[in-house]
Design a protein around this motif. Structure first.
Motif, PDB file in Angstrom:
ATOM      1  N   LYS A 119      32.584 -56.845   3.204  1.00  0.00           N
ATOM      2  CA  LYS A 119      31.414 -56.544   3.963  1.00  0.00           C
ATOM      3  C   LYS A 119      30.327 -57.647   3.993  1.00  0.00           C
ATOM      4  O   LYS A 119      30.408 -58.474   3.053  1.00  0.00           O
ATOM      5  CB  LYS A 119      30.684 -55.228   3.470  1.00  0.00           C
ATOM      6  N   LYS A 120      29.377 -57.719   4.989  1.00  0.00           N
ATOM      7  CA  LYS A 120      28.526 -58.711   5.288  1.00  0.00           C
ATOM      8  C   LYS A 120      27.642 -58.668   3.922  1.00  0.00           C
ATOM      9  O   LYS A 120      27.306 -57.620   3.329  1.00  0.00           O
ATOM     10  CB  LYS A 120      27.829 -58.732   6.255  1.00  0.00           C
ATOM     11  N   THR A 121      27.252 -59.787   3.344  1.00  0.00           N
ATOM     12  CA  THR A 121      26.318 -59.608   2.093  1.00  0.00           C
ATOM     13  C   THR A 121      24.753 -60.017   3.009  1.00  0.00           C
ATOM     14  O   THR A 121      24.465 -60.440   3.887  1.00  0.00           O
ATOM     15  CB  THR A 121      26.265 -60.848   1.156  1.00  0.00           C
ATOM     16  N   ALA A 122      23.902 -59.004   2.228  1.00  0.00           N
ATOM     17  CA  ALA A 122      22.479 -58.970   2.932  1.00  0.00           C
ATOM     18  C   ALA A 122      21.562 -60.149   2.475  1.00  0.00           C
ATOM     19  O   ALA A 122      21.946 -60.464   1.303  1.00  0.00           O
ATOM     20  CB  ALA A 122      21.893 -57.615   2.503  1.00  0.00           C
ATOM     21  N   LYS A 123      20.722 -60.387   3.144  1.00  0.00           N
ATOM     22  CA  LYS A 123      19.761 -61.432   2.915  1.00  0.00           C
ATOM     23  C   LYS A 123      18.925 -61.155   1.684  1.00  0.00           C
ATOM     24  O   LYS A 123      18.304 -62.114   0.795  1.00  0.00           O
ATOM     25  CB  LYS A 123      19.016 -61.949   3.979  1.00  0.00           C
ATOM     26  N   GLY A 124      18.654 -59.717   1.535  1.00  0.00           N
ATOM     27  CA  GLY A 124      17.768 -59.141   0.605  1.00  0.00           C
ATOM     28  C   GLY A 124      16.086 -59.214   1.277  1.00  0.00           C
ATOM     29  O   GLY A 124      15.947 -59.205   2.363  1.00  0.00           O
ATOM     30  N   THR A 125      15.439 -58.456   0.315  1.00  0.00           N
ATOM     31  CA  THR A 125      13.795 -58.183   0.744  1.00  0.00           C
ATOM     32  C   THR A 125      12.882 -59.480   0.672  1.00  0.00           C
ATOM     33  O   THR A 125      13.050 -60.077  -0.247  1.00  0.00           O
ATOM     34  CB  THR A 125      13.315 -57.183  -0.168  1.00  0.00           C
ATOM     35  N   PHE A 126      12.243 -59.795   1.781  1.00  0.00           N
ATOM     36  CA  PHE A 126      11.483 -60.899   1.485  1.00  0.00           C
ATOM     37  C   PHE A 126       9.963 -60.476   1.830  1.00  0.00           C
ATOM     38  O   PHE A 126       9.755 -59.551   2.324  1.00  0.00           O
ATOM     39  CB  PHE A 126      11.664 -62.000   2.645  1.00  0.00           C
ATOM     40  N   ALA A 127       9.186 -61.363   1.069  1.00  0.00           N
ATOM     41  CA  ALA A 127       7.701 -61.142   1.350  1.00  0.00           C
ATOM     42  C   ALA A 127       7.363 -61.595   2.774  1.00  0.00           C
ATOM     43  O   ALA A 127       8.188 -62.317   3.606  1.00  0.00           O
ATOM     44  CB  ALA A 127       6.808 -61.929   0.464  1.00  0.00           C
ATOM     45  N   PRO A 128       6.185 -61.270   3.428  1.00  0.00           N
ATOM     46  CA  PRO A 128       5.814 -61.353   4.781  1.00  0.00           C
ATOM     47  C   PRO A 128       5.729 -62.992   4.986  1.00  0.00           C
ATOM     48  O   PRO A 128       5.390 -63.838   4.052  1.00  0.00           O
ATOM     49  CB  PRO A 128       4.612 -60.777   4.933  1.00  0.00           C
ATOM     50  N   LYS A 129       6.109 -63.432   6.247  1.00  0.00           N
ATOM     51  CA  LYS A 129       5.927 -64.977   6.684  1.00  0.00           C
ATOM     52  C   LYS A 129       4.780 -65.485   6.190  1.00  0.00           C
ATOM     53  O   LYS A 129       4.625 -66.763   5.822  1.00  0.00           O
ATOM     54  CB  LYS A 129       6.505 -65.144   7.978  1.00  0.00           C
TER      55      LYS A 129
ATOM     56  N   MET B  42       2.738 -64.733   4.166  1.00  0.00           N
ATOM     57  CA  MET B  42       2.541 -64.863   2.785  1.00  0.00           C
ATOM     58  C   MET B  42       3.042 -65.924   1.967  1.00  0.00           C
ATOM     59  O   MET B  42       3.269 -66.264   0.907  1.00  0.00           O
ATOM     60  CB  MET B  42       2.471 -63.863   2.010  1.00  0.00           C
ATOM     61  N   GLY B  43       4.090 -66.513   2.729  1.00  0.00           N
ATOM     62  CA  GLY B  43       5.068 -67.605   2.253  1.00  0.00           C
ATOM     63  C   GLY B  43       6.652 -67.348   2.552  1.00  0.00           C
ATOM     64  O   GLY B  43       7.365 -68.289   2.592  1.00  0.00           O
ATOM     65  N   GLY B  44       6.963 -66.064   2.680  1.00  0.00           N
ATOM     66  CA  GLY B  44       8.427 -65.466   2.910  1.00  0.00           C
ATOM     67  C   GLY B  44       9.339 -65.823   1.967  1.00  0.00           C
ATOM     68  O   GLY B  44      10.414 -66.145   2.272  1.00  0.00           O
ATOM     69  N   GLN B  45       8.813 -65.736   0.602  1.00  0.00           N
ATOM     70  CA  GLN B  45      10.031 -65.955  -0.538  1.00  0.00           C
ATOM     71  C   GLN B  45      10.517 -64.482  -0.663  1.00  0.00           C
ATOM     72  O   GLN B  45      10.079 -63.537  -0.244  1.00  0.00           O
ATOM     73  CB  GLN B  45       9.136 -66.133  -1.465  1.00  0.00           C
ATOM     74  N   GLN B  46      11.836 -64.439  -1.321  1.00  0.00           N
ATOM     75  CA  GLN B  46      12.458 -63.441  -1.664  1.00  0.00           C
ATOM     76  C   GLN B  46      11.932 -62.669  -2.970  1.00  0.00           C
ATOM     77  O   GLN B  46      11.463 -63.180  -3.776  1.00  0.00           O
ATOM     78  CB  GLN B  46      13.906 -63.878  -1.898  1.00  0.00           C
ATOM     79  N   ILE B  47      11.657 -61.486  -2.915  1.00  0.00           N
ATOM     80  CA  ILE B  47      11.141 -60.613  -3.783  1.00  0.00           C
ATOM     81  C   ILE B  47      12.208 -60.491  -4.939  1.00  0.00           C
ATOM     82  O   ILE B  47      13.312 -59.720  -4.722  1.00  0.00           O
ATOM     83  CB  ILE B  47      10.426 -59.187  -3.396  1.00  0.00           C
TER      84      ILE B  47
ATOM     85  N   ALA C 298       1.201 -53.452  -8.572  1.00  0.00           N
ATOM     86  CA  ALA C 298       0.552 -53.273  -7.130  1.00  0.00           C
ATOM     87  C   ALA C 298       1.242 -54.276  -6.201  1.00  0.00           C
ATOM     88  O   ALA C 298       1.631 -55.323  -6.397  1.00  0.00           O
ATOM     89  CB  ALA C 298      -0.898 -53.808  -7.058  1.00  0.00           C
ATOM     90  N   TYR C 299       1.388 -53.827  -5.142  1.00  0.00           N
ATOM     91  CA  TYR C 299       2.105 -54.368  -3.945  1.00  0.00           C
ATOM     92  C   TYR C 299       3.727 -54.921  -4.557  1.00  0.00           C
ATOM     93  O   TYR C 299       4.249 -55.567  -4.197  1.00  0.00           O
ATOM     94  CB  TYR C 299       1.499 -55.899  -3.402  1.00  0.00           C
ATOM     95  N   GLY C 300       4.237 -53.873  -5.084  1.00  0.00           N
ATOM     96  CA  GLY C 300       5.475 -53.915  -5.959  1.00  0.00           C
ATOM     97  C   GLY C 300       6.813 -54.117  -4.808  1.00  0.00           C
ATOM     98  O   GLY C 300       7.273 -55.413  -5.155  1.00  0.00           O
ATOM     99  N   GLY C 301       7.002 -53.692  -3.827  1.00  0.00           N
ATOM    100  CA  GLY C 301       8.188 -53.924  -3.081  1.00  0.00           C
ATOM    101  C   GLY C 301       7.777 -55.052  -1.954  1.00  0.00           C
ATOM    102  O   GLY C 301       8.590 -55.138  -0.894  1.00  0.00           O
ATOM    103  N   CYS C 302       6.551 -55.524  -1.678  1.00  0.00           N
ATOM    104  CA  CYS C 302       6.138 -56.108  -0.530  1.00  0.00           C
ATOM    105  C   CYS C 302       5.714 -57.567  -0.814  1.00  0.00           C
ATOM    106  O   CYS C 302       6.385 -58.305  -0.392  1.00  0.00           O
ATOM    107  CB  CYS C 302       4.961 -55.436  -0.055  1.00  0.00           C
ATOM    108  N   PHE C 303       4.967 -57.903  -1.933  1.00  0.00           N
ATOM    109  CA  PHE C 303       4.615 -59.215  -2.127  1.00  0.00           C
ATOM    110  C   PHE C 303       5.277 -59.715  -3.391  1.00  0.00           C
ATOM    111  O   PHE C 303       5.758 -58.673  -4.336  1.00  0.00           O
ATOM    112  CB  PHE C 303       2.964 -59.369  -2.308  1.00  0.00           C
ATOM    113  N   THR C 304       5.559 -60.713  -3.769  1.00  0.00           N
ATOM    114  CA  THR C 304       6.017 -61.438  -4.874  1.00  0.00           C
ATOM    115  C   THR C 304       4.906 -61.521  -6.093  1.00  0.00           C
ATOM    116  O   THR C 304       3.762 -61.440  -5.764  1.00  0.00           O
ATOM    117  CB  THR C 304       6.612 -62.886  -4.763  1.00  0.00           C
TER     118      THR C 304
END
Length: 134
Positions: free
Chosen positions: A58-68, A70-75, A99-105
């Motif tokens: 199966k394809k591997t996912a890129k993962g969850t990233f912070a908003p571009k 805000m820097g766009g790093q992977q969480i 706080a902002y657990g699944g959204c920001f690093t």
């Protein structure tokens, strides 16, 4: 006389050929789609019976990233799953416990807290300086 030969055998000095059993790496694809595209990646697996078979990956996912913005790093701490698989996973696995657990690093949350603190401090300093002028 040493013979020069090509192939999966070894020429011995006595003249007879010793044949190596070459592992057969040919496999039959399980699906009709044969092109090596991103959605048709395969890997070869040897079964306990010694047979070589194809397994489709199966394809591997890129993962969850912070908003571009805000820097766009992977969480960190979130699984790298595709959206359908993520929908089947429990909520506690899709967030980080802050706080902002699944959204920001973690670094972005820290920067926001420090920025808010410094802005508040600046307001207090302005108020104090204004009071001293009077």
């Amino acid at each position: 006389s040493a013979r020069v030969s090509s192939g999966p055998w070894l020429s011995l000095s006595s003249g007879e050929d010793f044949h190596f059993a070459m592992p057969d790496s040919r496999v039959t694809l399980r699906r009709r789609h044969s092109y090596n595209t991103a959605s048709n990646r395969t890997k070869l697996v040897r079964t306990p019976g010694g047979k070589l078979v194809v397994q489709y990956l199966k394809k591997t996912a890129k993962g969850t990233f912070a908003p571009k913005a805000m820097g766009g790093q992977q969480i960190a701490g979130l699984p790298r799953l595709r959206s359908v698989e993520l929908s089947r996973v429990a909520k506690r696995l899709k967030t980080v416990n802050r706080a902002y657990g699944g959204c920001f690093t973690a670094g972005q949350v820290r920067d926001r807290i420090v920025r808010a603190f410094l802005i508040e401090e600046q307001k207090i300093v302005k108020r104090v300086l204004k009071a001293q002028r009077k």
